[in-house]
Design a protein around this motif. Structure first.
Motif, PDB file in Angstrom:
ATOM      1  N   ARG A 104     -69.167  79.156 -12.183  1.00  0.00           N
ATOM      2  CA  ARG A 104     -68.137  78.161 -11.888  1.00  0.00           C
ATOM      3  C   ARG A 104     -67.555  77.533 -13.145  1.00  0.00           C
ATOM      4  N   PRO A 105     -66.238  77.449 -13.216  1.00  0.00           N
ATOM      5  CA  PRO A 105     -65.622  76.743 -14.336  1.00  0.00           C
ATOM      6  C   PRO A 105     -65.660  75.227 -14.107  1.00  0.00           C
ATOM      7  N   THR A 106     -65.586  74.500 -15.199  1.00  0.00           N
ATOM      8  CA  THR A 106     -65.502  73.047 -15.125  1.00  0.00           C
ATOM      9  C   THR A 106     -64.125  72.654 -14.622  1.00  0.00           C
ATOM     10  N   LEU A 107     -64.050  71.574 -13.861  1.00  0.00           N
ATOM     11  CA  LEU A 107     -62.774  71.020 -13.429  1.00  0.00           C
ATOM     12  C   LEU A 107     -62.606  69.655 -14.067  1.00  0.00           C
ATOM     13  N   LYS A 108     -61.516  69.467 -14.788  1.00  0.00           N
ATOM     14  CA  LYS A 108     -61.163  68.136 -15.285  1.00  0.00           C
ATOM     15  C   LYS A 108     -60.255  67.529 -14.228  1.00  0.00           C
ATOM     16  N   LEU A 109     -60.738  66.470 -13.613  1.00  0.00           N
ATOM     17  CA  LEU A 109     -59.994  65.780 -12.557  1.00  0.00           C
ATOM     18  C   LEU A 109     -59.689  64.379 -13.060  1.00  0.00           C
ATOM     19  N   ASP A 110     -58.452  64.120 -13.422  1.00  0.00           N
ATOM     20  CA  ASP A 110     -58.056  62.825 -13.976  1.00  0.00           C
ATOM     21  C   ASP A 110     -57.502  61.945 -12.858  1.00  0.00           C
ATOM     22  N   LEU A 111     -58.294  60.952 -12.470  1.00  0.00           N
ATOM     23  CA  LEU A 111     -57.895  59.997 -11.442  1.00  0.00           C
ATOM     24  C   LEU A 111     -57.707  58.597 -12.036  1.00  0.00           C
ATOM     25  N   SER A 112     -57.501  58.523 -13.338  1.00  0.00           N
ATOM     26  CA  SER A 112     -57.347  57.219 -13.972  1.00  0.00           C
ATOM     27  C   SER A 112     -56.069  56.529 -13.485  1.00  0.00           C
ATOM     28  N   ASP A 113     -56.113  55.202 -13.494  1.00  0.00           N
ATOM     29  CA  ASP A 113     -54.969  54.371 -13.111  1.00  0.00           C
ATOM     30  C   ASP A 113     -54.464  54.689 -11.707  1.00  0.00           C
ATOM     31  N   ASN A 114     -55.402  54.716 -10.760  1.00  0.00           N
ATOM     32  CA  ASN A 114     -55.075  54.856  -9.351  1.00  0.00           C
ATOM     33  C   ASN A 114     -55.533  53.604  -8.621  1.00  0.00           C
ATOM     34  N   CYS A 115     -55.795  53.686  -7.348  1.00  0.00           N
ATOM     35  CA  CYS A 115     -56.134  52.516  -6.534  1.00  0.00           C
ATOM     36  C   CYS A 115     -57.576  52.519  -6.049  1.00  0.00           C
ATOM     37  N   VAL A 116     -58.474  53.080  -6.828  1.00  0.00           N
ATOM     38  CA  VAL A 116     -59.889  53.089  -6.471  1.00  0.00           C
ATOM     39  C   VAL A 116     -60.455  51.718  -6.832  1.00  0.00           C
ATOM     40  N   THR A 117     -61.142  51.100  -5.885  1.00  0.00           N
ATOM     41  CA  THR A 117     -61.681  49.760  -6.105  1.00  0.00           C
ATOM     42  C   THR A 117     -63.191  49.742  -5.921  1.00  0.00           C
ATOM     43  N   ASP A 118     -63.812  48.713  -6.473  1.00  0.00           N
ATOM     44  CA  ASP A 118     -65.244  48.516  -6.263  1.00  0.00           C
ATOM     45  C   ASP A 118     -65.444  47.818  -4.913  1.00  0.00           C
ATOM     46  N   PRO A 119     -66.689  47.593  -4.488  1.00  0.00           N
ATOM     47  CA  PRO A 119     -66.922  46.956  -3.184  1.00  0.00           C
ATOM     48  C   PRO A 119     -66.273  45.569  -3.033  1.00  0.00           C
ATOM     49  N   GLU A 120     -65.981  44.901  -4.140  1.00  0.00           N
ATOM     50  CA  GLU A 120     -65.347  43.583  -4.084  1.00  0.00           C
ATOM     51  C   GLU A 120     -63.822  43.671  -4.136  1.00  0.00           C
ATOM     52  N   GLY A 121     -63.296  44.872  -4.167  1.00  0.00           N
ATOM     53  CA  GLY A 121     -61.850  45.055  -4.172  1.00  0.00           C
ATOM     54  C   GLY A 121     -61.205  45.053  -5.543  1.00  0.00           C
ATOM     55  N   LYS A 122     -61.999  45.054  -6.605  1.00  0.00           N
ATOM     56  CA  LYS A 122     -61.461  45.075  -7.960  1.00  0.00           C
ATOM     57  C   LYS A 122     -61.225  46.526  -8.390  1.00  0.00           C
ATOM     58  N   PRO A 123     -60.107  46.790  -9.072  1.00  0.00           N
ATOM     59  CA  PRO A 123     -59.837  48.157  -9.526  1.00  0.00           C
ATOM     60  C   PRO A 123     -60.926  48.654 -10.468  1.00  0.00           C
ATOM     61  N   LEU A 124     -61.293  49.910 -10.296  1.00  0.00           N
ATOM     62  CA  LEU A 124     -62.271  50.544 -11.187  1.00  0.00           C
ATOM     63  C   LEU A 124     -61.531  51.283 -12.291  1.00  0.00           C
ATOM     64  N   PRO A 125     -61.949  51.095 -13.539  1.00  0.00           N
ATOM     65  CA  PRO A 125     -61.340  51.887 -14.618  1.00  0.00           C
ATOM     66  C   PRO A 125     -61.957  53.281 -14.607  1.00  0.00           C
ATOM     67  N   LEU A 126     -61.240  54.251 -14.091  1.00  0.00           N
ATOM     68  CA  LEU A 126     -61.775  55.607 -13.977  1.00  0.00           C
ATOM     69  C   LEU A 126     -61.299  56.475 -15.133  1.00  0.00           C
ATOM     70  N   PRO A 127     -62.225  56.908 -15.973  1.00  0.00           N
ATOM     71  CA  PRO A 127     -61.852  57.860 -17.014  1.00  0.00           C
ATOM     72  C   PRO A 127     -61.679  59.240 -16.378  1.00  0.00           C
ATOM     73  N   PRO A 128     -61.033  60.166 -17.064  1.00  0.00           N
ATOM     74  CA  PRO A 128     -60.965  61.524 -16.532  1.00  0.00           C
ATOM     75  C   PRO A 128     -62.360  62.056 -16.273  1.00  0.00           C
ATOM     76  N   LEU A 129     -62.529  62.756 -15.163  1.00  0.00           N
ATOM     77  CA  LEU A 129     -63.827  63.277 -14.750  1.00  0.00           C
ATOM     78  C   LEU A 129     -63.870  64.776 -14.952  1.00  0.00           C
ATOM     79  N   ALA A 130     -64.902  65.237 -15.598  1.00  0.00           N
ATOM     80  CA  ALA A 130     -65.107  66.676 -15.745  1.00  0.00           C
ATOM     81  C   ALA A 130     -66.329  67.051 -14.946  1.00  0.00           C
ATOM     82  N   LEU A 131     -66.144  67.888 -13.949  1.00  0.00           N
ATOM     83  CA  LEU A 131     -67.256  68.358 -13.146  1.00  0.00           C
ATOM     84  C   LEU A 131     -67.835  69.602 -13.802  1.00  0.00           C
ATOM     85  N   PRO A 132     -69.035  69.491 -14.377  1.00  0.00           N
ATOM     86  CA  PRO A 132     -69.630  70.637 -15.061  1.00  0.00           C
ATOM     87  C   PRO A 132     -70.134  71.669 -14.063  1.00  0.00           C
ATOM     88  N   PRO A 133     -70.284  72.892 -14.497  1.00  0.00           N
ATOM     89  CA  PRO A 133     -70.898  73.895 -13.630  1.00  0.00           C
ATOM     90  C   PRO A 133     -72.316  73.443 -13.288  1.00  0.00           C
TER      91      PRO A 133
END
Length: 134
Positions: A104-133
């Motif tokens: 399996r190749p790695t997937l770089k999935l960049d979800l930064s600066d979207n609307c993902v929030t923590d349980p209290e409703g605060k935006p999460l700073p999401l860095p680009p995510l690389a899913l390793p094999p």
């Protein structure tokens, strides 16, 4: 196919919504079979687009048994929330796990600066995510 990579990159910043993303996804999966990167940053994509269309991009999109995987999906600066982000990560992991024998190749999935929030409703700073094999 260089054209597919460049065509998909040109989609960044064009205010594509859930209504138009289906055509872009279909193009990337059929005409852009050799594309390794799809850049859909700075659009208006939301959870509905992620759940119903974008998940198709993180799957194996080859035909006749080929193992083509997208290596980068750039979705920064959209309106994707927790549900869409979760489903994209789950599908990407599940699809790559299913094809363990193919390396399996790695997937770089960049979800930064979207609307993902923590349980209290605060935006999460999401860095680009690389899913390793696995």
């Amino acid at each position: 196919m260089q054209y597919a990579i460049m065509h998909a990159r040109c989609r960044a910043g064009n205010q594509i919504t859930g209504a138009g993303i289906g055509d872009v996804v279909q193009f990337a999966r059929t005409q852009g079979c050799d594309a390794t990167l799809v850049d859909l940053s700075k659009n208006l994509l939301d959870d509905d687009a992620a759940l119903n269309e974008l998940t198709r991009l993180v799957k194996n999109y080859g035909t006749f048994g080929s193992q083509n995987f997208l290596r980068e999906l750039l979705l920064s600066s959209n309106k994707i929330g927790k549900a869409g982000a979760t489903k994209l990560i789950q599908y990407a992991h599940w699809e790559r796990d299913r094809h363990a024998e193919a390396g399996r190749p790695t997937l770089k999935l960049d979800l930064s600066d979207n609307c993902v929030t923590d349980p209290e409703g605060k935006p999460l700073p999401l860095p680009p995510l690389a899913l390793p094999p696995l």
